[in-house]
Design a protein around this motif. Structure first.
Motif, PDB file in Angstrom:
ATOM      1  N   VAL A  15      34.746  -1.977  17.019  1.00 28.96           N
ATOM      2  CA  VAL A  15      35.789  -0.958  17.150  1.00 28.96           C
ATOM      3  C   VAL A  15      35.211   0.431  16.900  1.00 28.96           C
TER       4      VAL A  15
ATOM      5  N   PHE B  95      39.574   0.308  21.393  1.00 32.54           N
ATOM      6  CA  PHE B  95      40.426  -0.455  20.477  1.00 32.54           C
ATOM      7  C   PHE B  95      40.848   0.371  19.276  1.00 32.54           C
TER       8      PHE B  95
ATOM      9  N   ILE C 179      45.166  -5.268  15.512  1.00 32.67           N
ATOM     10  CA  ILE C 179      44.301  -4.593  16.476  1.00 32.67           C
ATOM     11  C   ILE C 179      44.996  -4.548  17.831  1.00 32.67           C
TER      12      ILE C 179
END
Length: 180
Positions: A59, A67, A76
């Motif tokens: 991420v 993300f 997420i």
């Protein structure tokens, strides 16, 4: 983690969080969020194992910031690019005067006839930087960069949205707003 592993996990997350959560039996909520422990468990059962440290690295290190994690890292989601039905709760934003779209030559005839269509995604994706559009177009071959008169579109009443990772989104770019 090496770059190949990071890319592999990122591609997997893109598939699951943007297009096919059912592949691993995952359910996204209305805004596209998934439970991290559930995602990791179901991914592992399908042979895609990664730990929390690796997920956080993917991420954080994703160049395109595809993300987002919530504050306590229990949920997420993908920032944009979904083909599954989600409501990202994006607010209308005023775009810069010009935005760019990267494509390839084989799509130019259709674009000249119909403009830029969102196809299977929720929106047409545009960028503020020509080099970003060039990189997007280059994924499919020799890139063609289109300049979109986004400021004029917006003044004409066509809404724009900006994703959490600074991708500009709109439903359709009519031909008259594209500089070929």
């Amino acid at each position: 983690m090496d770059q190949k592993r990071r890319k592999n996990i990122s591609k997997f997350l893109s598939l699951i969080l943007r297009h096919s959560p059912e592949t691993i039996g995952l359910q996204l909520d209305e805004q596209g969020w998934a439970d991290v422990p559930e995602l990791m468990g179901k991914a592992a059962r399908r042979g895609q194992r990664f730990n929390m440290e690796e997920l956080l690295e993917v991420v954080a290190e994703c160049e395109k910031q595809r993300f987002a994690l919530n504050e306590d890292h229990t949920r997420i989601r993908a920032n944009q690019g979904h083909s599954v039905n989600v409501e990202l709760a994006l607010e209308v934003a005023t775009p810069p005067e010009y935005l760019y779209h990267g494509t390839v030559g084989k799509f130019m005839q259709a674009i000249r006839e119909e403009g830029l269509l969102k196809m299977s995604r929720h929106h047409v994706h545009l960028s503020e930087q020509r080099d970003t559009a060039t990189a997007v177009g280059a994924r499919r071959g020799l890139p063609v960069i289109l300049t979109v008169h986004s400021g004029r579109m917006f003044r004409d009443g066509i809404p724009f949205f900006r994703s959490a990772n600074n991708v500009w989104l709109t439903d359709h770019v009519p031909v008259k707003y594209i500089a070929f």
